[in-house]
Design a protein around this motif. Structure first.
Motif, PDB file in Angstrom:
ATOM      1  N   CYS A 139       0.877  -0.992  -0.073  1.00 34.37           N
ATOM      2  CA  CYS A 139       0.099   0.138  -0.086  1.00 34.37           C
ATOM      3  C   CYS A 139       0.998   1.216  -0.125  1.00 34.37           C
ATOM      4  O   CYS A 139       0.502   2.399  -0.657  1.00 34.37           O
ATOM      5  CB  CYS A 139      -0.937   0.126   1.257  1.00 34.37           C
ATOM      6  SG  CYS A 139      -2.207   1.090   1.110  1.00 34.37           S
TER       7      CYS A 139
ATOM      8  N   LEU B 198      -0.118   5.243  -0.728  1.00 39.92           N
ATOM      9  CA  LEU B 198      -1.116   5.618   0.078  1.00 39.92           C
ATOM     10  C   LEU B 198      -0.842   5.342   1.507  1.00 39.92           C
ATOM     11  O   LEU B 198      -1.568   6.135   2.390  1.00 39.92           O
ATOM     12  CB  LEU B 198      -2.475   4.977  -0.214  1.00 39.92           C
ATOM     13  CG  LEU B 198      -3.061   5.798  -1.687  1.00 39.92           C
ATOM     14  CD1 LEU B 198      -4.475   4.957  -2.158  1.00 39.92           C
ATOM     15  CD2 LEU B 198      -3.213   7.074  -1.372  1.00 39.92           C
TER      16      LEU B 198
ATOM     17  N   CYS C 220      -8.010   4.604   1.661  1.00 41.87           N
ATOM     18  CA  CYS C 220      -8.097   3.470   0.843  1.00 41.87           C
ATOM     19  C   CYS C 220      -8.941   3.942  -0.439  1.00 41.87           C
ATOM     20  O   CYS C 220      -9.926   4.233  -0.213  1.00 41.87           O
ATOM     21  CB  CYS C 220      -8.617   2.361   1.748  1.00 41.87           C
ATOM     22  SG  CYS C 220      -8.810   0.936   0.565  1.00 41.87           S
ATOM     23  N   VAL C 221      -8.263   3.220  -1.458  1.00 38.97           N
ATOM     24  CA  VAL C 221      -8.890   3.214  -2.757  1.00 38.97           C
ATOM     25  C   VAL C 221      -9.639   2.116  -3.376  1.00 38.97           C
ATOM     26  O   VAL C 221      -9.716   2.094  -4.729  1.00 38.97           O
ATOM     27  CB  VAL C 221      -8.202   4.087  -3.830  1.00 38.97           C
ATOM     28  CG1 VAL C 221      -7.808   5.597  -3.339  1.00 38.97           C
ATOM     29  CG2 VAL C 221      -6.725   3.445  -4.230  1.00 38.97           C
ATOM     30  N   ALA C 222      -9.341   1.237  -2.796  1.00 41.83           N
ATOM     31  CA  ALA C 222      -9.899  -0.220  -2.929  1.00 41.83           C
ATOM     32  C   ALA C 222      -9.368  -0.680  -4.178  1.00 41.83           C
ATOM     33  O   ALA C 222     -10.055  -1.222  -5.072  1.00 41.83           O
ATOM     34  CB  ALA C 222     -11.557  -0.125  -3.107  1.00 41.83           C
ATOM     35  N   CYS C 223      -7.999  -0.425  -4.613  1.00 44.65           N
ATOM     36  CA  CYS C 223      -7.348  -1.009  -5.449  1.00 44.65           C
ATOM     37  C   CYS C 223      -7.183  -2.481  -5.441  1.00 44.65           C
ATOM     38  O   CYS C 223      -6.874  -3.069  -6.218  1.00 44.65           O
ATOM     39  CB  CYS C 223      -5.942  -0.325  -5.575  1.00 44.65           C
ATOM     40  SG  CYS C 223      -4.794  -0.806  -4.203  1.00 44.65           S
ATOM     41  N   GLY C 224      -7.216  -2.814  -4.142  1.00 42.12           N
ATOM     42  CA  GLY C 224      -6.989  -4.592  -4.030  1.00 42.12           C
ATOM     43  C   GLY C 224      -5.624  -5.110  -3.994  1.00 42.12           C
ATOM     44  O   GLY C 224      -5.479  -6.316  -3.771  1.00 42.12           O
TER      45      GLY C 224
ATOM     46  N   CYS D 110      -3.377  -5.096  -1.714  1.00 45.13           N
ATOM     47  CA  CYS D 110      -3.208  -5.549  -0.479  1.00 45.13           C
ATOM     48  C   CYS D 110      -3.614  -6.923  -0.373  1.00 45.13           C
ATOM     49  O   CYS D 110      -3.036  -8.042  -0.001  1.00 45.13           O
ATOM     50  CB  CYS D 110      -3.425  -4.698   0.530  1.00 45.13           C
ATOM     51  SG  CYS D 110      -5.463  -4.382   0.480  1.00 45.13           S
TER      52      CYS D 110
ATOM     53  N   PHE E  25     -10.810  -6.544   4.784  1.00 44.56           N
ATOM     54  CA  PHE E  25     -10.959  -5.458   3.642  1.00 44.56           C
ATOM     55  C   PHE E  25     -12.348  -4.412   4.087  1.00 44.56           C
ATOM     56  O   PHE E  25     -12.119  -3.228   4.116  1.00 44.56           O
ATOM     57  CB  PHE E  25     -11.255  -6.003   2.495  1.00 44.56           C
ATOM     58  CG  PHE E  25     -11.082  -5.056   1.245  1.00 44.56           C
ATOM     59  CD1 PHE E  25      -9.910  -4.422   1.061  1.00 44.56           C
ATOM     60  CD2 PHE E  25     -11.997  -4.636   0.265  1.00 44.56           C
ATOM     61  CE1 PHE E  25      -9.524  -3.675   0.285  1.00 44.56           C
ATOM     62  CE2 PHE E  25     -11.848  -3.764  -0.780  1.00 44.56           C
ATOM     63  CZ  PHE E  25     -10.538  -3.113  -0.716  1.00 44.56           C
TER      64      PHE E  25
HETATM   65  S1  SF4 Z   1      -7.171  -1.719  -1.310  1.00 46.46           S
HETATM   66 FE1  SF4 Z   1      -5.158  -2.123   0.114  1.00 46.46          FE
HETATM   67  S2  SF4 Z   1      -3.301  -1.260  -1.110  1.00 46.46           S
HETATM   68 FE2  SF4 Z   1      -5.058  -0.394  -2.205  1.00 46.46          FE
HETATM   69  S3  SF4 Z   1      -5.316   1.706  -1.259  1.00 46.46           S
HETATM   70 FE3  SF4 Z   1      -6.777   0.481   0.152  1.00 46.46          FE
HETATM   71  S4  SF4 Z   1      -5.427  -0.727   1.666  1.00 46.46           S
HETATM   72 FE4  SF4 Z   1      -4.022   0.253   0.108  1.00 46.46          FE
END
Ligand code: SF4
Ligand code: SF4
Ligand code: FES
Length: 211
Positions: free
Chosen positions: A136, A142, A167-171, A173, A186
């Protein structure tokens, strides 16, 4: 500049700055890893990648993902000491993250099906390796999550273990997590869908106010 040394009695060449693990992977020599990912700084958290380093008539175990190569060293990846420590690490992992099917499968592949260590949380999957938070921070840029608390209370989460809109929920992690634990964290990081709606409503109201 090239550095020459030996892995399992085979002469190998590494670039300056490479680790033992990077060199082994370059030559297709298998060393099991969990907390390592080529895109982020290695942390040496899981100790699964231990190998035996021999110099003269002494030897020691080192974590290959953080051990920098040196001219003339000799590394063995499959000695009795290495097998013993791998077994010990797998048993520790089976006791700390017993709910992880990925860990159970990997341990079974190395002949470890049970643990002699106590299981304190049968539902836990996370080994707190920090790989998710390193991705992340270093890849996504981020720092939405990090290792919080200390000692046996260490866990992964957003600051104050509250949902965060950083968190931009990119996935990313979730996809790098070696145990499958991040999937279940999540919602804690992003907030339940209903809560995300509340956050969005709050943000929109703020935007309207300031426009
Ligand atoms: S989904 Fe995970 S890696 Fe992506 S911004 Fe949120 S916490 Fe960070
Ligand atoms: S959620 Fe996964 S990647 Fe993150 S610390 Fe736990 S085991 Fe490691
Ligand atoms: S992969 Fe080297 S310590 Fe985890």
């Amino acid at each position: 500049m090239k550095i020459t040394f030996k892995i399992n009695d085979k002469t190998v060449e590494a670039r300056t700055g490479w680790t033992v693990l990077e060199t082994a992977q370059h030559y297709g020599i298998d060393i099991p890893t969990l907390c390592h990912h080529e895109s982020v700084t290695p942390s040496g958290a899981c100790r699964l990648c231990m190998v035996e380093l021999k110099e003269g008539n002494w030897s020691k175990l080192v974590a290959s993902c953080i051990y920098p190569v040196k001219e003339g060293i000799t590394i063995y990846t499959e000695t009795e000491r290495v097998s013993n420590v791998r077994r010990w690490v797998f048993e520790m992992l089976l006791s700390t993250c017993p709910a992880s099917a990925k860990i159970r499968q990997m341990a079974a592949n190395y002949g470890v099906a049970s643990t002699r260590f106590p299981i304190s949380n049968p539902d836990n999957k996370c080994m707190v390796c920090g790989l998710c938070s390193r991705v992340c921070e270093e890849v996504v840029g981020l720092s939405a999550i990090s290792v919080v608390d200390r000692g046996v209370h260490k866990k992964i989460g957003a600051p104050f273990l509250r949902p965060t809109d950083v968190c931009v929920a990119c996935g990313c992690c979730v996809s790098v997590c070696p145990t499958g634990a991040m999937q279940s964290f999540f919602d804690q990081v992003r907030g339940e869908p209903s809560m995300r709606l509340t956050q969005l409503t709050r943000q929109s109201a703020q935007e309207v106010k300031t426009s």
